[in-house]
Structures are given as structure tokens and as C-alpha cells.
Design a protein around this motif. Structure first.
Motif, PDB file in Angstrom:
ATOM      1  N   SER A  53       0.675  -1.191   0.723  1.00 51.18           N
ATOM      2  CA  SER A  53      -0.382   0.188   0.086  1.00 51.18           C
ATOM      3  C   SER A  53       0.604   1.366  -0.028  1.00 51.18           C
ATOM      4  O   SER A  53       0.342   2.560  -0.633  1.00 51.18           O
ATOM      5  N   GLY A  54       2.051   1.175   0.122  1.00 45.63           N
ATOM      6  CA  GLY A  54       2.743   2.557   1.057  1.00 45.63           C
ATOM      7  C   GLY A  54       2.744   2.976   1.623  1.00 45.63           C
ATOM      8  O   GLY A  54       3.160   4.470   1.560  1.00 45.63           O
ATOM      9  N   GLU A  55       1.558   2.776   2.618  1.00 47.17           N
ATOM     10  CA  GLU A  55       1.408   3.250   3.958  1.00 47.17           C
ATOM     11  C   GLU A  55       2.169   3.073   4.873  1.00 47.17           C
ATOM     12  O   GLU A  55       3.152   2.547   4.951  1.00 47.17           O
ATOM     13  N   TYR A  56       2.544   4.500   5.955  1.00 47.99           N
ATOM     14  CA  TYR A  56       3.736   4.252   6.838  1.00 47.99           C
ATOM     15  C   TYR A  56       2.974   5.266   7.829  1.00 47.99           C
ATOM     16  O   TYR A  56       2.017   6.356   7.927  1.00 47.99           O
ATOM     17  N   ASP A  57       3.573   5.835   9.039  1.00 48.10           N
ATOM     18  CA  ASP A  57       3.101   6.598   9.735  1.00 48.10           C
ATOM     19  C   ASP A  57       3.145   7.814  10.261  1.00 48.10           C
ATOM     20  O   ASP A  57       4.507   8.521   9.484  1.00 48.10           O
ATOM     21  N   ALA A  58       2.423   8.284   9.253  1.00 49.76           N
ATOM     22  CA  ALA A  58       2.424   9.845   8.718  1.00 49.76           C
ATOM     23  C   ALA A  58       3.103  10.399  10.251  1.00 49.76           C
ATOM     24  O   ALA A  58       3.648  12.017  10.093  1.00 49.76           O
ATOM     25  N   ALA A  59       2.651  10.070  11.752  1.00 48.87           N
ATOM     26  CA  ALA A  59       2.999  11.047  12.106  1.00 48.87           C
ATOM     27  C   ALA A  59       4.928  11.509  12.462  1.00 48.87           C
ATOM     28  O   ALA A  59       5.785  12.532  13.160  1.00 48.87           O
ATOM     29  N   SER A  64      11.609   7.895   1.982  1.00 51.30           N
ATOM     30  CA  SER A  64      12.139   8.832   0.982  1.00 51.30           C
ATOM     31  C   SER A  64      11.197   7.988   0.050  1.00 51.30           C
ATOM     32  O   SER A  64      10.257   7.679  -0.010  1.00 51.30           O
ATOM     33  N   LYS A  65      11.483   8.881  -1.550  1.00 40.99           N
ATOM     34  CA  LYS A  65      10.027   8.992  -2.633  1.00 40.99           C
ATOM     35  C   LYS A  65      10.038   7.946  -3.349  1.00 40.99           C
ATOM     36  O   LYS A  65       9.673   7.784  -4.021  1.00 40.99           O
ATOM     37  N   GLU A  66      11.471   7.187  -3.096  1.00 43.93           N
ATOM     38  CA  GLU A  66      11.204   5.877  -3.789  1.00 43.93           C
ATOM     39  C   GLU A  66      10.730   5.475  -3.536  1.00 43.93           C
ATOM     40  O   GLU A  66      11.167   4.025  -3.604  1.00 43.93           O
ATOM     41  N   ILE A  67       9.898   4.699  -2.982  1.00 47.58           N
ATOM     42  CA  ILE A  67       9.340   3.967  -2.227  1.00 47.58           C
ATOM     43  C   ILE A  67       8.684   2.818  -3.362  1.00 47.58           C
ATOM     44  O   ILE A  67       8.046   1.946  -2.775  1.00 47.58           O
ATOM     45  N   PRO A  68       8.309   3.451  -4.174  1.00 44.92           N
ATOM     46  CA  PRO A  68       7.771   2.713  -5.335  1.00 44.92           C
ATOM     47  C   PRO A  68       9.176   2.231  -6.371  1.00 44.92           C
ATOM     48  O   PRO A  68       8.391   1.210  -6.482  1.00 44.92           O
ATOM     49  N   PRO A 124      12.292  10.162 -10.791  1.00 50.08           N
ATOM     50  CA  PRO A 124      12.541  10.175  -9.259  1.00 50.08           C
ATOM     51  C   PRO A 124      11.484   9.508  -8.280  1.00 50.08           C
ATOM     52  O   PRO A 124      10.522  10.846  -8.327  1.00 50.08           O
ATOM     53  N   GLY A 125      11.131   9.022  -7.678  1.00 50.04           N
ATOM     54  CA  GLY A 125       9.908   8.567  -6.641  1.00 50.04           C
ATOM     55  C   GLY A 125       8.405   7.965  -7.926  1.00 50.04           C
ATOM     56  O   GLY A 125       7.257   7.818  -6.858  1.00 50.04           O
ATOM     57  N   SER A 126       8.828   8.298  -8.713  1.00 47.41           N
ATOM     58  CA  SER A 126       7.422   8.100  -9.800  1.00 47.41           C
ATOM     59  C   SER A 126       6.602   6.962  -9.973  1.00 47.41           C
ATOM     60  O   SER A 126       7.758   5.447  -9.588  1.00 47.41           O
ATOM     61  N   ARG A 127       5.441   6.755  -9.828  1.00 51.86           N
ATOM     62  CA  ARG A 127       5.359   4.904 -10.359  1.00 51.86           C
ATOM     63  C   ARG A 127       6.319   4.836 -11.695  1.00 51.86           C
ATOM     64  O   ARG A 127       5.517   3.685 -11.575  1.00 51.86           O
ATOM     65  N   GLU A 128       6.129   5.758 -12.312  1.00 51.79           N
ATOM     66  CA  GLU A 128       6.625   4.687 -14.173  1.00 51.79           C
ATOM     67  C   GLU A 128       8.259   4.064 -13.483  1.00 51.79           C
ATOM     68  O   GLU A 128       8.128   3.221 -14.465  1.00 51.79           O
ATOM     69  N   VAL A 133      10.953  -0.289 -13.149  1.00 46.41           N
ATOM     70  CA  VAL A 133      12.298  -1.752 -12.259  1.00 46.41           C
ATOM     71  C   VAL A 133      12.061  -2.697 -12.185  1.00 46.41           C
ATOM     72  O   VAL A 133      12.265  -3.708 -11.455  1.00 46.41           O
ATOM     73  N   ARG A 134      10.292  -2.319 -11.779  1.00 44.07           N
ATOM     74  CA  ARG A 134       9.818  -3.899 -11.472  1.00 44.07           C
ATOM     75  C   ARG A 134       9.373  -4.966 -12.808  1.00 44.07           C
ATOM     76  O   ARG A 134      10.281  -6.207 -12.185  1.00 44.07           O
TER      77      ARG A 134
END
Length: 207
Positions: A53-59, A64-68, A124-128, A133-134
Motif C-alpha cells: 500500500s505504501g502506507e506509513y506512520d504520518a506522525a 524516501s520518495k523512492e518507495i515505488p 525519481p519517486g514516480s510510479r512509472e 524497475v519491477r
């Protein structure tokens, strides 16, 4: 993690460039925070992120933006345990030029950079970028990102770090040979396969 400090010390990272991640379980990873200085990583610099999901604790700290890109590798490769994304000089030189990299030159390059893939430039960081990479992660453990850098993954931090060091040396050798007019001598395919199957380093990767 001392891997960041190691990378800075040996010129494999600079400034706040690059990011690393480690698989925690089937659907979560720890990834360095946005803008983190790799030379001085502390526990608080790592953010736990849900892979699917890419979710994380927002608090907490922003990851890094490179999660995708990291998530895509963990989803495509269940054997991946650690990922390094960096921009070391010689590898980035290859990523920003038409320099062709041949991995079948010497023992370590055959093993740690057995397969090298290329991905065209995406922001960088884009879903594309993540999706590109996938696809390449299914066929290679070293992926050169055009006009960007490199991403390397393996079963552990030690193996991934060795992969990064090896590809940086291989790129340096390739650039030096091109500049000096030397001709690479590549081992025969049967020799390559015999080494990969019987080297004793560890079981050959299943592609």
C-alpha cells in the motif's frame, strides 16, 4: 546502519543522495527517510512502510520518495532482502552515457553483477519508474537507471553492498578501457556458466 557510513567512506554515495531499504516481513520494509544523510544513519532515520500500500506512520519521519521502486522489487523478487539505490561516480557515468557494461570480465563481476539491466529515465519517486524497475527486477539484480544512478538488490545487506562495489569497479574498468583503447576480453559462455554453477560462493540465483 553502518552501510551508509561505509558507502560515504568509499565514494559510493555523496551528500544526501541515495537510499537503502531492508525487508522486515512479506509486506513491510524499513527505508531511509527523505533527505537522510547516508554518512550518519540512526534508528530514527528508518521508516517502516507497507510494501503493497505504501502506507506509513504520518506522525513520524517522511520516508524516501523512492518507495515505488523499492516496493516493486520486493514484490517482484521474494528473495530480495536488502536494496541499495545510489549514484556512485563511475556507475552514474555509465548511466549518463552510451558506455556499455560487460559483467563477464572477472570472477566477482560474473557473480555479483551476473545480470545487468537498464531502465530509461523516469522522474525519481514516480510510479512509472517503479513499474519499469519491477519488470527489470525479474531478470537482473543490478539495474542501471539512465541519467539517474543504480539500484542493486540481494538477499542481505552484505551481498547488496558487494554488488554495488563490484558494479562500480566494473564501470570504472569499462570507462578506462574505452578511454585507453583497450579491448575487453570476455570469458566464454560455457566458462561463465560453469563458474556460476560450481563457484561455491552460494547457490546460483534462480531467474
Amino acid at each position: 546502519m553502518d552501510v551508509g557510513q561505509y558507502m560515504m567512506h568509499y565514494g559510493l554515495a555523496w551528500g544526501n543522495s541515495g537510499n537503502i531499504s531492508s525487508r522486515v516481513d512479506a509486506d513491510s520494509m524499513l527505508i531511509t527517510g527523505s533527505g537522510t544523510y547516508m554518512g550518519h544513519l540512526e534508528d530514527g532515520d528508518l521508516v517502516r512502510v507497507n510494501i503493497s500500500s505504501g502506507e506509513y506512520d504520518a506522525a513520524g519521519k517522511r520516508p524516501s520518495k523512492e518507495i515505488p521502486m523499492h516496493a516493486a522489487i520486493y514484490e517482484a523478487r521474494p528473495d530480495a532482502g536488502f536494496i541499495i539505490h545510489a549514484s556512485p561516480f563511475w556507475t552514474t557515468l555509465a548511466a549518463c552515457s552510451d558506455l556499455q557494461i560487460e559483467s563477464k570480465l572477472f570472477v566477482e563481476s560474473m557473480y555479483y553483477a551476473e545480470r545487468i539491466a537498464y531502465v530509461d529515465y523516469y522522474h525519481p519517486g514516480s510510479r512509472e519508474l517503479g513499474e519499469a524497475v519491477r519488470e527489470k527486477a525479474k531478470e537482473a539484480n543490478v539495474i542501471i537507471l539512465k541519467n539517474h544512478g543504480i539500484i542493486v538488490f540481494d538477499s542481505s545487506m552484505k551481498e547488496a553492498r558487494m554488488g554495488l562495489e563490484t558494479i562500480e569497479m566494473t564501470c570504472r574498468m569499462a570507462a578506462t578501457m574505452q578511454m585507453t583503447g583497450l579491448t575487453p576480453t570476455v570469458l566464454k559462455p560455457e566458462t561463465q556458466q560453469d563458474f556460476l554453477q560450481h563457484s561455491g560462493y552460494k547457490p546460483s540465483r534462480l531467474w
